[in-house]
Design a protein around this motif. Structure first.
Motif, PDB file in Angstrom:
ATOM      1  N   LEU A  21       0.775  -1.254  -0.082  1.00  0.00           N
ATOM      2  CA  LEU A  21       0.087   0.020  -0.064  1.00  0.00           C
ATOM      3  C   LEU A  21       0.866   1.093   0.216  1.00  0.00           C
ATOM      4  O   LEU A  21       0.442   2.179  -0.662  1.00  0.00           O
ATOM      5  N   LEU A  22       1.900   1.229   0.811  1.00  0.00           N
ATOM      6  CA  LEU A  22       2.584   2.545   0.806  1.00  0.00           C
ATOM      7  C   LEU A  22       3.489   2.607  -0.362  1.00  0.00           C
ATOM      8  O   LEU A  22       3.909   3.578  -0.860  1.00  0.00           O
ATOM      9  N   LEU A  23       3.827   1.450  -1.154  1.00  0.00           N
ATOM     10  CA  LEU A  23       4.466   1.577  -2.490  1.00  0.00           C
ATOM     11  C   LEU A  23       3.835   2.265  -3.548  1.00  0.00           C
ATOM     12  O   LEU A  23       4.322   2.723  -4.679  1.00  0.00           O
ATOM     13  N   GLU A  24       2.486   1.976  -3.239  1.00  0.00           N
ATOM     14  CA  GLU A  24       1.483   2.571  -4.313  1.00  0.00           C
ATOM     15  C   GLU A  24       1.570   4.352  -4.334  1.00  0.00           C
ATOM     16  O   GLU A  24       0.981   4.804  -5.234  1.00  0.00           O
ATOM     17  N   VAL A 103      -3.235 -12.442 -12.717  1.00  0.00           N
ATOM     18  CA  VAL A 103      -2.700 -11.155 -12.877  1.00  0.00           C
ATOM     19  C   VAL A 103      -4.015 -10.301 -12.623  1.00  0.00           C
ATOM     20  O   VAL A 103      -3.607  -9.301 -12.093  1.00  0.00           O
ATOM     21  N   LYS A 104      -5.033 -10.522 -13.124  1.00  0.00           N
ATOM     22  CA  LYS A 104      -6.276  -9.522 -13.094  1.00  0.00           C
ATOM     23  C   LYS A 104      -6.529  -9.428 -11.514  1.00  0.00           C
ATOM     24  O   LYS A 104      -6.898  -8.348 -11.085  1.00  0.00           O
ATOM     25  N   GLU A 105      -6.745 -10.531 -10.884  1.00  0.00           N
ATOM     26  CA  GLU A 105      -6.888 -10.499  -9.351  1.00  0.00           C
ATOM     27  C   GLU A 105      -5.891  -9.770  -8.533  1.00  0.00           C
ATOM     28  O   GLU A 105      -6.215  -9.272  -7.614  1.00  0.00           O
ATOM     29  N   ASN A 106      -4.729  -9.723  -9.099  1.00  0.00           N
ATOM     30  CA  ASN A 106      -3.653  -9.046  -8.421  1.00  0.00           C
ATOM     31  C   ASN A 106      -2.897  -7.780  -9.304  1.00  0.00           C
ATOM     32  O   ASN A 106      -1.899  -7.467  -9.051  1.00  0.00           O
ATOM     33  N   LYS A 107      -3.950  -7.156 -10.159  1.00  0.00           N
ATOM     34  CA  LYS A 107      -3.372  -6.377 -10.948  1.00  0.00           C
ATOM     35  C   LYS A 107      -2.583  -5.165 -10.040  1.00  0.00           C
ATOM     36  O   LYS A 107      -1.559  -4.631 -10.592  1.00  0.00           O
ATOM     37  N   ARG A 108      -3.045  -4.598  -9.113  1.00  0.00           N
ATOM     38  CA  ARG A 108      -2.533  -3.538  -8.533  1.00  0.00           C
ATOM     39  C   ARG A 108      -0.859  -3.972  -7.817  1.00  0.00           C
ATOM     40  O   ARG A 108      -0.107  -3.214  -7.919  1.00  0.00           O
ATOM     41  N   ILE A 109      -0.832  -5.264  -7.665  1.00  0.00           N
ATOM     42  CA  ILE A 109       0.628  -5.742  -7.133  1.00  0.00           C
ATOM     43  C   ILE A 109       1.361  -5.710  -8.419  1.00  0.00           C
ATOM     44  O   ILE A 109       2.513  -5.173  -8.593  1.00  0.00           O
ATOM     45  N   TYR A 110       0.914  -6.112  -9.640  1.00  0.00           N
ATOM     46  CA  TYR A 110       1.595  -6.192 -10.880  1.00  0.00           C
ATOM     47  C   TYR A 110       1.875  -4.769 -11.285  1.00  0.00           C
ATOM     48  O   TYR A 110       2.933  -4.657 -11.939  1.00  0.00           O
ATOM     49  N   LYS A 111       0.921  -3.813 -11.053  1.00  0.00           N
ATOM     50  CA  LYS A 111       1.430  -2.395 -11.187  1.00  0.00           C
ATOM     51  C   LYS A 111       2.585  -2.076 -10.641  1.00  0.00           C
ATOM     52  O   LYS A 111       3.550  -1.242 -11.334  1.00  0.00           O
ATOM     53  N   ILE A 113       4.884  -4.023  -9.562  1.00  0.00           N
ATOM     54  CA  ILE A 113       6.114  -5.019 -10.010  1.00  0.00           C
ATOM     55  C   ILE A 113       6.681  -4.514 -11.289  1.00  0.00           C
ATOM     56  O   ILE A 113       7.860  -4.282 -11.301  1.00  0.00           O
ATOM     57  N   TYR A 114       5.787  -4.024 -12.156  1.00  0.00           N
ATOM     58  CA  TYR A 114       6.427  -3.367 -13.535  1.00  0.00           C
ATOM     59  C   TYR A 114       6.904  -1.833 -13.131  1.00  0.00           C
ATOM     60  O   TYR A 114       8.066  -1.637 -13.534  1.00  0.00           O
ATOM     61  N   LYS A 115       6.432  -1.282 -12.282  1.00  0.00           N
ATOM     62  CA  LYS A 115       7.025   0.235 -11.699  1.00  0.00           C
ATOM     63  C   LYS A 115       8.322  -0.169 -11.021  1.00  0.00           C
ATOM     64  O   LYS A 115       9.269   0.757 -11.301  1.00  0.00           O
ATOM     65  N   TYR A 116       8.519  -1.026 -10.310  1.00  0.00           N
ATOM     66  CA  TYR A 116       9.781  -1.290  -9.267  1.00  0.00           C
ATOM     67  C   TYR A 116      10.388  -2.569  -9.596  1.00  0.00           C
ATOM     68  O   TYR A 116      10.560  -3.439  -8.784  1.00  0.00           O
ATOM     69  N   ALA A 117      10.495  -3.001 -10.870  1.00  0.00           N
ATOM     70  CA  ALA A 117      11.046  -4.190 -11.593  1.00  0.00           C
ATOM     71  C   ALA A 117      12.512  -4.298 -10.593  1.00  0.00           C
ATOM     72  O   ALA A 117      12.593  -5.742 -10.110  1.00  0.00           O
ATOM     73  N   ILE A 162       2.712  -7.998 -23.480  1.00  0.00           N
ATOM     74  CA  ILE A 162       0.925  -7.925 -23.659  1.00  0.00           C
ATOM     75  C   ILE A 162       0.349  -7.718 -22.307  1.00  0.00           C
ATOM     76  O   ILE A 162      -0.517  -6.914 -22.217  1.00  0.00           O
ATOM     77  N   VAL A 163       0.831  -8.455 -21.556  1.00  0.00           N
ATOM     78  CA  VAL A 163       0.240  -8.556 -20.033  1.00  0.00           C
ATOM     79  C   VAL A 163       0.482  -7.207 -19.444  1.00  0.00           C
ATOM     80  O   VAL A 163      -0.425  -6.717 -18.934  1.00  0.00           O
ATOM     81  N   ARG A 164       1.405  -6.613 -19.767  1.00  0.00           N
ATOM     82  CA  ARG A 164       1.778  -4.937 -19.226  1.00  0.00           C
ATOM     83  C   ARG A 164       0.942  -4.079 -19.964  1.00  0.00           C
ATOM     84  O   ARG A 164       0.200  -3.374 -18.953  1.00  0.00           O
TER      85      ARG A 164
END
Length: 190
Positions: A21-24, A103-111, A113-117, A162-164
Motif C-alpha cells: 500500500l505504501l509503495l502505491e 494477474v487480473k486478481e492482483n493487478k495492483r501488485i503487478y502495477k 512489480i512493473y513500476k519497481y522491477a 502484452i500482459v503489461r
C-alpha cells in the motif's frame, strides 16, 4: 496450528500488505518502519521481532507474491517436467488462463512489480522460472543450447509486454481475448 492460521503469519501478511500500500503512494527509499507499522496496525517492536530491516520485509513480500502465484496453478499445470513433448507447449489457454486470472486478481501488485522491477527482482524470478521449468521444456522441444536464451526471451518478454499493456488498460479486455491474442502472436494457434 497450520502455518496460515498462526499469529506470526497473519502479522506478516499485514506488514506485506502495508508495504504494498505504501509503495502505491511513495518511493521505496522514503518508506519508514513507522509508516509500515501504522498501516499494518502493529508496534515497532513487532516489526523488529519479524525483520531486521525493510529490505527483509520486501524479500518476504516477494516470496509471498511468488507463493500466491504458484498456488494459482494446480499440480497438473505445474508438472511440466514429466509432460510429453506434445503437452509441453505453455502458450495455450490451459496455462494462460490461470496466469491471466491471477494477474487480473492482483493487478495492483503487478502495477507495482512493473513500476519497481528492480525492487521486486523480476529478472531473478524469470531466471528461477527458466531454470526450474522452461529450460527443461526447451530441452524436450529439442532447442539447441545456443538458442535457448533467445527462445526464452522471445516468449517471456513477448507475453510480459502484452500482459503489461493489458494491466495499463486496467485489465478491461476479457481474459480469454488476451489469451487468444498471445497464442495468435506467438504463432501457436490451436
Amino acid at each position: 496450528m497450520k502455518n496460515k492460521e498462526s499469529k506470526y503469519y497473519n502479522t506478516s501478511l499485514l506488514m506485506d500488505e502495508a508495504l504494498l500500500l505504501l509503495l502505491e503512494k511513495k518511493e521505496y527509499e522514503f518508506i519508514t518502519v513507522k509508516e509500515i507499522c501504522e498501516k499494518a496496525g502493529v508496534n515497532r517492536s513487532t516489526f523488529y521481532l519479524h525483520y531486521e530491516s525493510i529490505d527483509d520485509l520486501l524479500e518476504e513480500t516477494i516470496n509471498m507474491i511468488n507463493a500466491r502465484f504458484t498456488e494459482a496453478f494446480n499440480n497438473e499445470q505445474l508438472n511440466v517436467i514429466s509432460s510429453s513433448k506434445e503437452n509441453l507447449f505453455f502458450i495455450n489457454e490451459k496455462y494462460l488462463l490461470p496466469y491471466l486470472n491471477f494477474v487480473k486478481e492482483n493487478k495492483r501488485i503487478y502495477k507495482l512489480i512493473y513500476k519497481y522491477a528492480h525492487l521486486f527482482q523480476t529478472q531473478k524470478t524469470l531466471e528461477k522460472f527458466y531454470n526450474e521449468i522452461f529450460e527443461i521444456a526447451l530441452d524436450k522441444h529439442g532447442v539447441l543450447n545456443e538458442e535457448k536464451d533467445y527462445v526464452f526471451s522471445y516468449y517471456a518478454f513477448g507475453v510480459v509486454a502484452i500482459v503489461r499493456k493489458w494491466i495499463e488498460k486496467d485489465c478491461v479486455d476479457d481474459i480469454s481475448f488476451i489469451a487468444k491474442l498471445i497464442i495468435k502472436l506467438i504463432g501457436h494457434e490451436e
